[in-house]
Design a protein around this motif. Structure first.
Motif, PDB file in Angstrom:
ATOM      1  N   ARG A 139       2.099-125.435  24.191  1.00 21.75           N
ATOM      2  CA  ARG A 139       2.368-124.914  25.530  1.00 21.75           C
ATOM      3  C   ARG A 139       3.578-125.648  26.098  1.00 21.75           C
ATOM      4  O   ARG A 139       3.602-126.882  26.120  1.00 21.75           O
ATOM      5  N   ASP A 140       4.568-124.907  26.537  1.00 21.45           N
ATOM      6  CA  ASP A 140       5.784-125.483  27.110  1.00 21.45           C
ATOM      7  C   ASP A 140       6.342-126.619  26.258  1.00 21.45           C
ATOM      8  O   ASP A 140       6.728-127.670  26.770  1.00 21.45           O
ATOM      9  N   MET A 194      -3.926-122.560  25.595  1.00 18.25           N
ATOM     10  CA  MET A 194      -2.625-121.917  25.753  1.00 18.25           C
ATOM     11  C   MET A 194      -2.160-121.939  27.199  1.00 18.25           C
ATOM     12  O   MET A 194      -0.996-122.165  27.491  1.00 18.25           O
ATOM     13  N   ILE A 195      -3.082-121.640  28.095  1.00 23.07           N
ATOM     14  CA  ILE A 195      -2.700-121.491  29.497  1.00 23.07           C
ATOM     15  C   ILE A 195      -2.840-122.808  30.241  1.00 23.07           C
ATOM     16  O   ILE A 195      -2.047-123.132  31.112  1.00 23.07           O
ATOM     17  N   GLY A 196      -3.842-123.594  29.871  1.00 24.00           N
ATOM     18  CA  GLY A 196      -3.990-124.911  30.475  1.00 24.00           C
ATOM     19  C   GLY A 196      -4.750-124.869  31.768  1.00 24.00           C
ATOM     20  O   GLY A 196      -4.944-123.811  32.370  1.00 24.00           O
ATOM     21  N   THR A 235      -1.051-128.826  22.811  1.00 22.63           N
ATOM     22  CA  THR A 235      -2.158-129.004  23.750  1.00 22.63           C
ATOM     23  C   THR A 235      -3.493-128.979  23.050  1.00 22.63           C
ATOM     24  O   THR A 235      -4.529-129.125  23.680  1.00 22.63           O
ATOM     25  N   GLU A 288       2.590-111.979  28.374  1.00 17.37           N
ATOM     26  CA  GLU A 288       1.861-113.186  28.766  1.00 17.37           C
ATOM     27  C   GLU A 288       0.752-112.808  29.729  1.00 17.37           C
ATOM     28  O   GLU A 288       1.012-112.374  30.849  1.00 17.37           O
ATOM     29  N   GLU A 322      -1.300-114.563  31.354  1.00 15.01           N
ATOM     30  CA  GLU A 322      -1.373-115.372  32.572  1.00 15.01           C
ATOM     31  C   GLU A 322      -0.447-114.793  33.654  1.00 15.01           C
ATOM     32  O   GLU A 322      -0.819-114.653  34.815  1.00 15.01           O
ATOM     33  N   ALA A 362       6.784-121.081  24.200  1.00 13.46           N
ATOM     34  CA  ALA A 362       6.039-122.326  24.095  1.00 13.46           C
ATOM     35  C   ALA A 362       6.669-123.269  23.075  1.00 13.46           C
ATOM     36  O   ALA A 362       6.394-124.462  23.076  1.00 13.46           O
ATOM     37  N   LYS A 411       0.352-122.456  36.747  1.00 10.47           N
ATOM     38  CA  LYS A 411       1.794-122.497  36.939  1.00 10.47           C
ATOM     39  C   LYS A 411       2.113-122.038  38.354  1.00 10.47           C
ATOM     40  O   LYS A 411       1.268-121.491  39.054  1.00 10.47           O
ATOM     41  N   GLY A 413       0.641-119.926  20.729  1.00 12.36           N
ATOM     42  CA  GLY A 413       1.171-120.318  22.033  1.00 12.36           C
ATOM     43  C   GLY A 413       1.870-119.133  22.649  1.00 12.36           C
ATOM     44  O   GLY A 413       2.137-118.142  21.978  1.00 12.36           O
ATOM     45  N   GLU A 414       2.133-119.224  23.934  1.00 12.20           N
ATOM     46  CA  GLU A 414       2.789-118.111  24.612  1.00 12.20           C
ATOM     47  C   GLU A 414       4.249-118.030  24.188  1.00 12.20           C
ATOM     48  O   GLU A 414       4.782-118.950  23.580  1.00 12.20           O
TER      49      GLU A 414
END
Lengths: 350, 511
Positions: free
Chosen positions: B219-220, B241-243, B224, B463, B465, B45, B247, B41-42
């Protein structure tokens, strides 16, 4: 989130916090009131002058020490520097400087004061160089200086006292005894000096970038450096200032006693640290106030003089002094914990 | 599911609340024995929080943990150790001056009569464990003599000496060389065959796919994706990870990108023990541009920014502000010439926690309020108030200590401090680390606004993203070198590929 904390969970905690914050002042009032009743003649003018003279000696050193401790350091050398500078003052009054050609250079009072102060600042400069350039821990650097300065003081006279420092009218040094013994408008000269030094120090701490940098350096040295604070310069300043304070005390004592003894100032550094700590200075740096230190010095001074007047043995005096200092720090810790808890509840509430 | 890997530890409906953030939201996680359970995860996360909870360093706000089906409560690290859980943190907790065996048994020395340390027993047992790990390390060697990879093995041995049945490895390869990674992987394979349940945390996706048996993506603070590693590829992980939903990166504000404001040439910072953490890097940044520096842990992003601000006086390199070379190496001078840094670690580098918000904001620009020696407190307070409203920092009073603020607001104070010096180029190191989603969006908005005002912004991030969404240009670093310069329209996979250590320089499509 921007609401004030008027509806804080308990007003009692805020009161307790206020009381704890003002603890040094509360202690001063307690000690003062106690001796006013318990010790005969405590409230006389003569006694007030006497106590303030005792306090002043410690207060000068404690102010210098406070700045040093706020940066996260310590200066153990001040007591020895007092000894060294008073010996130098004594030497200059008695002999002047003899370059070895059969004649000597003599100095007036002001010149002597300037030269002695310069020596104090120079010793502080060496401390600063050791600490900032050669990365010696402040405790060790100033411990080394404690021995060196004391040794130098003893070497100056072979361990003997320089007596009869009356100065001479011919050379303009007859006013030398006035530094420690004279008075102006009914108040001793040394107290005037203390007032000036205190005001200047409070000003430096509160109203100059230098003061802000001193606090920042002690609060977080890396963070301060990355914010553009010249950390080395700041540290150099505090050790040089502490040296200057030691030199002033050296002058005052030599002048007061009209004699310079190489053992002068032993353990003065510990009294100075005690006053600073009692006044709320944090040994880990970043926190402390000059006025707190002054009050701390008064608490210690009044305590020891009052106990003497009551005829308490000096052995007990030491025990009591130690207890007071330790208690102060215990309360200090309790206050930080309480404060952290209050801050957290505020955070949760916002 | 699979009988061959029994579940050793389960965590159900885990919630962990810190002041200001929910680090874990209803997390379910299983650790399977005799397998490598990958956690990815980031930053922020919730991986570290989850591991801290499992190893007893932190306690859960809500939820339960069960070991072998029995519910347990870890009040501290010792409880977790007793339940057979060992953790090897990213930062090694070892004593370089003690011997290997002393390190392995630190705090639990085998004694006779509870007093005399049984050195022989200690050495024998150390040797047994090291043999089990197939490592030829003499237990009497001082730890400091070992290479980093071997030290990591000692840390693993330490966990095994406490009969760890579950072993958590938090980014174990971030500081290792390729050869050392191979050694570590053999150790992991060996332990797996012995039935140890391994939790493996890493940012290096290829590595995860190679070594993992099961994967869980966070994630957050939410899981996920969790599945067996069969059929998992990099795009699947990145997606999880990013979904899907993007964001809030704040829309770019239309403005012209101007001329070059800053240029760094041939920046080099030697590493302890040889090599470079910044390996002769050159780049330039333009007015109004957001330049992202993307790289994994240890790529040299932070060190590069620190060199620019002057943190490392021993570093080489030339720096130019609007074409004019900076001569002085002191941080104060660099700041006054228009460079400002918002460091990665707010606590240690960015702010003076015990000082007031006002004092932190103005610390770098006190000159502005000073005549001779005199500091005008009223003008200072006014300027602080101005920045508090400009950056919408939420404070009860500017006189409160900065430590009373949430992470996001602290970050804004750090940015405010840097901005008050009126920089031409603003360096931000991981500007969104450790702050919640809402605060992140605000930081991004601030960055956009500043770039529109013509400030050159250089930000380092791990990150992908963030790097892709915010940057006008992306510089990718690996092993201290720039391995690619990309346009913002470059496909993500290409940028990610450049960040893998060991890749040779990939020139971007448009630079």
């Amino acid at each position: 989130m921007t609401t004030t904390t008027a509806h804080s969970p308990s007003a009692n905690i805020n009161w307790l916090l206020l009381l704890l914050k003002a603890r040094t002042f509360v202690a001063l009032i307690l000690v003062f009131t106690y001796f006013a009743f318990a010790a005969p003649n405590f409230l006389s003018v003569a006694n007030a002058v006497l106590i303030s003279k005792h306090v002043a000696i410690n207060a000068f050193l404690a102010i210098g020490m406070t700045f040093v401790i706020i940066t996260g350091g310590i200066d153990l050398s001040v007591g020895s520097v007092v000894g060294l500078t008073s010996m130098i003052a004594g030497y200059l009054v008695l002999n002047g400087i003899d370059p070895g050609f059969g004649w000597s250079i003599q100095f007036n009072t002001v010149e002597i004061m300037v030269m002695v102060c310069f020596v104090g600042v120079f010793v502080g400069w060496i401390n600063g160089i050791l600490i900032t350039r050669l990365n010696v821990a402040p405790f060790i650097a100033t411990l080394g200086m404690l021995y060196m300065a004391r040794g130098a003081a003893l070497l100056m006279s072979g361990g003997r006292t320089f007596p009869n420092l009356n100065g001479s009218a011919e050379y303009g040094s007859a006013s030398f005894p006035l530094i420690g013994a004279g008075s102006f408008l009914g108040i001793p000269v040394m107290i005037w000096m203390l007032i000036i030094v205190t005001l200047a120090s409070v000003y430096i701490a509160r109203r100059t970038p230098l003061g802000r940098h001193i606090y920042a350096t002690g609060g977080n040295e890396r963070g301060a450096a990355l914010s553009g604070v010249r950390v080395r310069r700041v540290k150099m300043f505090v050790y040089m200032f502490s040296g200057l304070m030691a030199a002033l005390v050296g002058l005052i004592i030599a002048s007061q006693l009209k004699a310079a003894h190489p053992a002068t100032g032993e353990f003065f550094e510990l009294n100075a640290i005690a006053a600073a700590v009692l006044g709320g200075t944090s040994m880990s740096g970043g926190r402390g106030r000059i006025m707190g230190t002054i009050i701390g010095a008064f608490v210690i001074g009044i305590l020891s003089d009052g106990l003497i007047m009551m005829g308490v043995s000096s052995f007990w005096q030491m025990v009591i002094k130690g207890l007071v200092i330790v208690t102060a720090v215990v309360i200090d810790q309790a206050q930080s914990r309480l404060q952290a808890r209050v801050a957290l509840t505020q955070e949760a509430g916002s | 599911m699979t009988g061959k890997h029994p579940i050793g530890l389960t965590i159900r409906n885990a919630v962990k609340v810190y002041p200001g953030t929910r680090a874990l939201k209803n997390v379910n996680f299983d650790i399977r024995m005799g397998a490598v359970n990958v956690l990815v995860g980031e930053n922020g996360a919730g991986k570290s929080t989850l591991m801290k909870v499992i190893s007893g360093v932190e306690t859960l706000t809500e939820g339960e943990i069960a070991v072998d089906g029995t519910p347990v409560q870890f009040r501290n690290k010792d409880d977790a150790v007793r339940a057979g859980i060992g953790i090897v943190f990213q930062e090694l907790n070892l004593f370089p001056d003690l011997s290997v065996s002393e390190n392995i048994f630190i705090g639990r020395e085998p004694t006779r009569l509870g007093l005399h340390i049984d050195m022989r027993d200690q050495a024998t047992r150390s040797r047994d464990i090291l043999t089990r790990l197939e490592q030829d390390i003499d237990p009497d060697t001082p730890l400091g003599f070992l290479r980093l990879g071997q030290q990591q093995v000692v840390e693993i041995a330490k966990a095994l000496a406490q009969d760890a049945k579950i072993l958590i490895l938090d980014e174990p390869t971030s500081a290792l060389s390729a050869v050392e990674v191979e050694v570590l992987f053999r150790v992991i394979a060996e332990l797996r065959s012995q039935g140890v349940g391994i939790v493996y945390i890493s940012h290096r996706l290829e590595e995860l796919i190679r070594i993992g048996d099961y994967i869980t993506v966070l994630r957050d603070g939410e899981v996920t994706g969790t599945r067996s590693m069969d059929g998992v590829d990099v795009p699947w992980i990145v997606e999880a990870m990013i979904g899907g939903e993007a964001k809030d990166f704040a829309a770019p504000i239309a403005h012209q990108i101007g001329d070059e404001v800053f240029r760094a040439e041939d920046v080099a910072l030697a590493k302890m023990g040889g090599g470079y953490s910044v390996d002769h890097v050159s780049f330039s940044a333009n007015a109004g541009e957001i330049l992202g520096i993307y790289g994994l842990m240890g790529a040299g992003r932070t060190e590069l920014l620190e060199c620019i601000i002057g943190r490392h006086p021993e570093a080489q390199g030339h720096y130019f502000i609007k074409g004019e070379e900076l001569r002085s190496t002191s941080i104060a001078d660099r700041i006054s010439h228009g460079i400002a840094l918002v460091p990665e670690d707010r606590k240690v580098d960015g702010l003076i926690q015990m000082m007031a918000i006002r004092e932190n904001l103005t610390l770098s620009s006190l000159k502005e309020f000073t005549r001779f020696m005199h500091l005008s407190l009223s003008r200072e307070a006014q300027r602080a108030a101005e920045f508090i409203s400009r950056l919408t920092i939420k404070v009860a009073s500017a006189e409160n200590p900065v430590s009373s603020l949430s992470g996001g607001n602290q970050q804004k104070v750090a940015i405010g401090k840097a901005l008050m010096t009126k920089p031409s180029v603003l360096l931000l190191d991981e500007p969104s680390r450790g702050i919640d989603v809402g605060a992140k969006a605000e930081i991004y908005r601030v960055m956009r606004e500043l770039s529109a005002q013509g400030i050159g912004i250089v930000f380092a991030t791990s990150e992908i993203e963030e790097a892709m969404a915010l940057s006008d240009r992306i510089i990718v670093m690996a092993d201290g070198r720039i391995t690619g310069v990309f346009d913002k329209s470059t496909p993500v996979a290409q940028v990610v590929a450049a960040a893998s250590p060991g890749t040779s320089s990939v020139e971007g499509s448009a630079a």
